[in-house]
Design an enzyme around this catalytic site. Structure first.
Site, PDB file in Angstrom:
ATOM      1  N   TYR A 153     -44.823  12.760 -22.379  1.00 37.26           N
ATOM      2  CA  TYR A 153     -45.074  12.983 -23.809  1.00 37.26           C
ATOM      3  C   TYR A 153     -43.758  13.266 -24.526  1.00 37.26           C
ATOM      4  CZ  TYR A 153     -47.137  14.956 -28.051  1.00 37.26           C
ATOM      5  OH  TYR A 153     -47.482  15.201 -29.358  1.00 37.26           O
ATOM      6  N   LYS A 157     -41.783  10.915 -27.337  1.00 31.43           N
ATOM      7  CA  LYS A 157     -41.557  11.360 -28.713  1.00 31.43           C
ATOM      8  C   LYS A 157     -40.063  11.397 -29.036  1.00 31.43           C
ATOM      9  CE  LYS A 157     -45.690  12.181 -30.467  1.00 31.43           C
ATOM     10  NZ  LYS A 157     -46.186  11.493 -31.674  1.00 31.43           N
ATOM     11  N   THR A 183     -50.883  23.189 -33.876  1.00 28.94           N
ATOM     12  CA  THR A 183     -51.739  23.191 -35.063  1.00 28.94           C
ATOM     13  C   THR A 183     -53.194  23.320 -34.628  1.00 28.94           C
ATOM     14  OG1 THR A 183     -50.129  21.823 -36.204  1.00 28.94           O
ATOM     15  CG2 THR A 183     -52.352  21.843 -37.121  1.00 28.94           C
TER      16      THR A 183
END
Ligand code: UDP
Length: 327
Positions: A153, A157, A183
């Protein structure tokens, strides 16, 4: 460039049926912008956009953005929000995670270039890995293990950021990069393994709260509405380098578990399980830059955000929520 004020603007959102993509969709529709959602529904869900089924300005294309993205007509914004963003998802799907972050971002950038659209990359605080600088500023290059389980991941990114800057510098695409910190909010998948839905559903079901490690690792939780506001401001700004959007209110995972136990009237207790490999020990955004260039800071404090989120989880669980939220 965006079209003139007289004609309606169009945005493409990759990952448009996901947690963040669907909230961003709601916001753009309120701004009068047409939204085309592209999603392969692996981690996204049509449930998240079911309320838009008859909306004249919303359409949905089921497609894996690791393959060429074909959109008819003008596009003003491309929001690159596809990702398997939960650790359990990317541990189960390491190769699709690498492909969507790299090939998917390349395709979305190609779309933005072809259409002359603004491009916004949903990047992540995972860029900083297990950070040696605290709180994290945008000029910190990070401490990422490229070959560890989270590397699929994190490195995808990091590649996505490099690719975005290359399209900006070499092709002149109007690009933006938001580094999103943890979030939470309505539409998170209850079973996505992340700590907010995990502890909440465990408490509602009366199961033990699974604290990984000793719970002394920290995170800083941002309520989704605050994040979306920051993203919308960034999309319209002239800032091309990464901007952290997150709530600097930091807590340990153990404190987070205690907060959940305080709010749900449950017999659940905490249990301690092994800490996953390379789990970051601390995370808190430095948001000086967001304050300066976007005049943004979070508005929703943790007690309010978590209570809205618990209401959503309880409603989603239905009868499986055996214990109530305390009055
Ligand atoms: N965590 C935990 N129990 C869980 C799920 C997560 O203790 O059931 C911890 C995890 O080890 C990490 C933190 O909570 O330290 C946040 O994990 P999450 O998966 O939400 O996101 P991350 O910030 O690690 O990407």
């Amino acid at each position: 460039m965006p079209t003139t004020a007289t004609s309606q603007q169009t945005a493409v959102i990759t990952g448009g049926a996901g947690f963040l993509g669907s909230h961003l969709t709601d916001r753009l529709l309120k701004e009068g912008i047409r939204v085309i959602a592209v999603d392969n529904l692996i981690t996204g869900s049509l449930q998240n956009i079911a309320h838009l089924a008859n909306h004249p300005d919303h359409s949905f294309i089921q497609h894996d953005v690791s393959n060429y993205i074909s959109i008819d007509g003008p596009v003003d914004y491309v929001f690159n929000f596809d990702a398997a963003a939960s650790p359990i998802d990317y541990l189960e799907m390491p190769i699709p995670t690498l492909k969507v972050g790299s090939l998917g971002t390349h395709n979305a950038l190609g779309l933005a270039k072809a259409k002359g659209a603004v491009f916004l990359l949903a990047s992540t605080s995972e860029i900083y890995g297990d950070p040696l600088v605290h709180p994290q500023t945008e000029d910190y290059w990070g401490n990422v293990n490229p070959i560890g389980p989270r590397g699929v991941y994190d490195e995808a990114k990091r590649f996505a950021e490099a690719m975005t800057m290359a399209y900006h510098r070499f092709h002149g695409v109007d690009t933006k990069i938001v580094r999103i910190f943890n979030t939470y909010g309505p539409r998170m998948r209850l079973n996505d393994g992340r700590v907010v839905p995990a502890f909440s559903s465990q408490a509602f079901r009366g199961e033990p709260l699974t604290i990984q490690g000793d719970g002394s690792q920290t995170r800083s939780f941002t309520y989704v509405a605050d994040l979306i506001e920051g993203i919308w401001r960034l999309a319209r700004s002239q800032e091309h380098e990464p901007v952290n959007i997150g709530n600097p209110h930091e807590m340990t995972i153990r404190q987070f578990a205690e907060e959940i136990l305080k709010r749900i009237d449950t017999p659940s207790q905490m249990v301690f399980t092994p800490l996953p490999t390379d789990d970051p020990k601390q995370r808190r955004p430095d948001i000086t830059k967001a304050r300066r260039v976007l005049d943004w800071e979070p508005q929703v404090a943790f007690p309010e955000g978590i209570s809205r989120t618990l209401t959503y989880f309880r409603d989603t669980l239905g009868d499986a929520a055996r214990y109530p939220v305390r009055p």
